[in-house]
Motif scaffolding. Structure first.
Motif, PDB file in Angstrom:
ATOM      1  N   VAL A 279       0.853  -1.184   0.000  1.00 27.85           N
ATOM      2  CA  VAL A 279       0.000   0.000   0.000  1.00 27.85           C
ATOM      3  C   VAL A 279       0.890   1.236   0.000  1.00 27.85           C
ATOM      4  N   VAL A 280       0.712   2.091  -0.997  1.00 30.77           N
ATOM      5  CA  VAL A 280       1.462   3.343  -1.082  1.00 30.77           C
ATOM      6  C   VAL A 280       0.493   4.496  -0.879  1.00 30.77           C
ATOM      7  N   CYS A 281       0.672   5.223   0.219  1.00 32.90           N
ATOM      8  CA  CYS A 281      -0.172   6.385   0.515  1.00 32.90           C
ATOM      9  C   CYS A 281       0.659   7.636   0.267  1.00 32.90           C
ATOM     10  N   ASN A 282       0.419   8.289  -0.845  1.00 33.95           N
ATOM     11  CA  ASN A 282       1.192   9.468  -1.245  1.00 33.95           C
ATOM     12  C   ASN A 282       0.325  10.720  -1.116  1.00 33.95           C
ATOM     13  N   ARG A 283       0.964  11.872  -1.104  1.00 36.07           N
ATOM     14  CA  ARG A 283       0.236  13.136  -1.093  1.00 36.07           C
ATOM     15  C   ARG A 283       0.129  13.695  -2.499  1.00 36.07           C
ATOM     16  N   SER A 284      -0.710  14.696  -2.674  1.00 36.84           N
ATOM     17  CA  SER A 284      -0.888  15.358  -3.958  1.00 36.84           C
ATOM     18  C   SER A 284      -0.603  16.849  -3.793  1.00 36.84           C
ATOM     19  N   GLY A 285      -0.755  17.587  -4.888  1.00 40.30           N
ATOM     20  CA  GLY A 285      -0.625  19.037  -4.826  1.00 40.30           C
ATOM     21  C   GLY A 285       0.774  19.549  -5.085  1.00 40.30           C
ATOM     22  N   THR A 286       0.916  20.873  -4.920  1.00 43.96           N
ATOM     23  CA  THR A 286       2.191  21.569  -5.131  1.00 43.96           C
ATOM     24  C   THR A 286       2.507  22.386  -3.888  1.00 43.96           C
ATOM     25  N   GLU A 287       3.790  22.393  -3.509  1.00 46.33           N
ATOM     26  CA  GLU A 287       4.200  23.080  -2.287  1.00 46.33           C
ATOM     27  C   GLU A 287       5.573  23.723  -2.509  1.00 46.33           C
ATOM     28  N   ASN A 288       5.642  25.040  -2.330  1.00 46.36           N
ATOM     29  CA  ASN A 288       6.907  25.757  -2.531  1.00 46.36           C
ATOM     30  C   ASN A 288       7.569  25.403  -3.855  1.00 46.36           C
ATOM     31  N   GLY A 289       6.747  25.318  -4.919  1.00 48.66           N
ATOM     32  CA  GLY A 289       7.256  25.045  -6.252  1.00 48.66           C
ATOM     33  C   GLY A 289       7.500  23.584  -6.559  1.00 48.66           C
ATOM     34  N   ILE A 290       7.236  22.693  -5.614  1.00 49.36           N
ATOM     35  CA  ILE A 290       7.445  21.257  -5.797  1.00 49.36           C
ATOM     36  C   ILE A 290       6.095  20.571  -5.978  1.00 49.36           C
ATOM     37  N   THR A 291       5.953  19.784  -7.062  1.00 53.38           N
ATOM     38  CA  THR A 291       4.706  19.069  -7.336  1.00 53.38           C
ATOM     39  C   THR A 291       4.862  17.601  -6.963  1.00 53.38           C
ATOM     40  N   PHE A 292       3.832  17.064  -6.324  1.00 55.38           N
ATOM     41  CA  PHE A 292       3.874  15.692  -5.836  1.00 55.38           C
ATOM     42  C   PHE A 292       3.125  14.752  -6.779  1.00 55.38           C
ATOM     43  N   ALA A 293       3.450  13.473  -6.684  1.00 57.27           N
ATOM     44  CA  ALA A 293       2.995  12.493  -7.665  1.00 57.27           C
ATOM     45  C   ALA A 293       1.598  11.952  -7.401  1.00 57.27           C
ATOM     46  N   GLY A 294       1.054  12.133  -6.182  1.00 53.93           N
ATOM     47  CA  GLY A 294      -0.246  11.520  -5.904  1.00 53.93           C
ATOM     48  C   GLY A 294      -0.178  10.024  -6.201  1.00 53.93           C
ATOM     49  N   THR A 295      -1.200   9.529  -6.955  1.00 52.94           N
ATOM     50  CA  THR A 295      -1.183   8.156  -7.475  1.00 52.94           C
ATOM     51  C   THR A 295      -1.048   7.108  -6.358  1.00 52.94           C
ATOM     52  N   SER A 296      -1.649   7.381  -5.205  1.00 51.64           N
ATOM     53  CA  SER A 296      -1.674   6.373  -4.140  1.00 51.64           C
ATOM     54  C   SER A 296      -2.228   5.068  -4.711  1.00 51.64           C
ATOM     55  N   SER A 297      -1.663   3.942  -4.282  1.00 49.42           N
ATOM     56  CA  SER A 297      -1.952   2.700  -4.994  1.00 49.42           C
ATOM     57  C   SER A 297      -1.845   1.485  -4.085  1.00 49.42           C
ATOM     58  N   ILE A 298      -2.376   0.371  -4.584  1.00 51.13           N
ATOM     59  CA  ILE A 298      -2.282  -0.904  -3.880  1.00 51.13           C
ATOM     60  C   ILE A 298      -1.882  -1.978  -4.888  1.00 51.13           C
ATOM     61  N   PHE A 299      -0.904  -2.789  -4.496  1.00 48.13           N
ATOM     62  CA  PHE A 299      -0.392  -3.869  -5.328  1.00 48.13           C
ATOM     63  C   PHE A 299      -0.543  -5.203  -4.610  1.00 48.13           C
ATOM     64  N   SER A 300      -0.681  -6.253  -5.385  1.00 46.35           N
ATOM     65  CA  SER A 300      -0.459  -7.610  -4.912  1.00 46.35           C
ATOM     66  C   SER A 300       0.849  -8.080  -5.533  1.00 46.35           C
ATOM     67  N   MET A 301       1.811  -8.428  -4.670  1.00 48.11           N
ATOM     68  CA  MET A 301       3.100  -8.904  -5.158  1.00 48.11           C
ATOM     69  C   MET A 301       3.310 -10.318  -4.637  1.00 48.11           C
ATOM     70  N   VAL A 302       3.414 -11.264  -5.569  1.00 43.79           N
ATOM     71  CA  VAL A 302       3.540 -12.683  -5.236  1.00 43.79           C
ATOM     72  C   VAL A 302       4.936 -13.145  -5.608  1.00 43.79           C
ATOM     73  N   ARG A 303       5.629 -13.742  -4.667  1.00 44.96           N
ATOM     74  CA  ARG A 303       7.002 -14.174  -4.867  1.00 44.96           C
ATOM     75  C   ARG A 303       7.124 -15.123  -6.062  1.00 44.96           C
ATOM     76  N   ASN A 304       8.099 -14.816  -6.910  1.00 46.24           N
ATOM     77  CA  ASN A 304       8.451 -15.633  -8.074  1.00 46.24           C
ATOM     78  C   ASN A 304       7.337 -15.705  -9.123  1.00 46.24           C
ATOM     79  N   SER A 305       6.418 -14.720  -9.103  1.00 48.40           N
ATOM     80  CA  SER A 305       5.320 -14.708 -10.075  1.00 48.40           C
ATOM     81  C   SER A 305       5.734 -14.081 -11.400  1.00 48.40           C
ATOM     82  N   GLY A 306       6.762 -13.246 -11.379  1.00 47.31           N
ATOM     83  CA  GLY A 306       7.248 -12.647 -12.615  1.00 47.31           C
ATOM     84  C   GLY A 306       6.752 -11.244 -12.889  1.00 47.31           C
TER      85      GLY A 306
END
Length: 328
Positions: A279-306
């Protein structure tokens, strides 16, 4: 006999906080969470330095917003919300160092971005040439509260980004929490923790190093949570990209967790078939000229699945709450 599958409910709050406006940002978070019902979640996550904002110029600028552990505004809000929703709540905040704590030297100001295009390979280190006698005043931290509104643990970011290096003391390693089912074993990192540690040479695509992913495997974590203030990618977009999501950043996050999903070149790897929910919980918006990526996301990662499996994501500029109900 197969292990019974469990229903896991995780929410993320992708905020666009206004720097230094802690109470206003908490008010906004409370508004965004107002429709969440008690017992509808197992874990609710807020981003790195969720209510203070992130891009502070130096130690002097951030000092008024440093919080005492367990009693500061972030802790108070998380305790209140956790008890109200009867779930675990996790959030990032700028922690104030205690008076008797060792305070290493930090940089006077954020390094020039043109000289720091690849932060993970930066050789600028507190206490070495390019730094100053200014001392650390805080730590880039996270706090976890349980469903009774009680403190359940804390963590300090280990791998500091340039902005952190002007005020923060690094942590001493990643954290893992052993929580009741269905969360079970949850590992935690903050943003730059995903990258290669300073001074660690890159060897190969197969061998990395991938410190956070290796830590997750070693601790047999069922869930990995990343609380981020990750910047928008500077890489060019594909021609058919509508710009609503930061695909370059999304792909980078997955690539840095390669051991959790990649085929083992030597054959069947240890722990084959083990799933980690990321689970990636990211922020959004722009702050002091820096823009953030947002795109909070959830993955299923299975070992050796490729390949990693993206289950869902938010948009780059979105501010809001997303709840994921999955079976593990």
């Amino acid at each position: 006999m197969p292990t019974p599958r469990l229903n896991l409910r995780i929410g993320v709050v992708q905020l666009n906080p206004k720097i230094g406006q802690v109470q206003g940002n908490i008010k906004r978070a409370r508004e965004l969470c107002s429709k969440l019902q008690p017992k509808s979640l197992d874990l609710l996550c807020f981003p790195e330095m969720a209510f203070s904002g992130y891009v502070f110029e130096n130690a002097t600028a951030i000092s008024p917003h440093l919080e005492e552990p367990r009693v500061g505004p972030t802790s108070q809000f998380c305790a209140e919300l956790a008890k109200k929703l009867n779930c675990y709540v996790l959030a990032g905040y700028p922690e104030k160092l205690s008076d008797d704590e060792d305070k290493p030297p930090v940089l006077d100001a954020i390094p020039d971005p043109e000289q720091q295009l690849l932060d993970s390979t930066s050789t600028v280190t507190p206490g070495l040439p390019g730094s100053s006698s200014t001392q650390a005043v805080g730590a880039n931290s996270a706090v976890l509260y349980d469903p009774q509104g009680e403190w359940a643990g804390g963590y300090r970011k280990t791998n500091l980004y340039d902005t952190d290096k002007t005020w923060a003391k690094p942590g001493t390693g990643f954290a893992t929490f052993h929580l009741p089912s269905p969360l079970q074993t949850v590992s935690l990192g903050i943003c730059m923790d995903l990258n290669t540690m300073p001074g660690t040479p890159w060897t190969s695509l197969e061998d990395g190093p991938y410190e956070l992913a290796d830590y997750v495997i070693k601790n047999k974590a069922k869930v990995l949570v990343l609380l981020n203030s990750w910047l928008k990618s500077s890489q060019p977009q594909d021609l058919d990209d509508d710009g609503k999501n930061d695909w370059n950043t999304l792909e980078y996050w997955a690539s840095r967790l390669r051991p959790l999903w990649a085929k083992d070149a030597r054959g069947v790897g240890e722990g084959e078939g083990e799933e980690t929910i990321v689970v990636v919980c990211n922020r959004s918006g722009t702050e002091n000229g820096i823009t953030f990526a947002g795109t909070s996301s959830i993955f299923s990662m299975v070992r050796n699945s490729g390949r990693p499996k993206l289950l869902d994501m938010m948009e780059r500029d979105e501010e809001g709450v997303r709840v994921w109900n999955i079976t593990i």
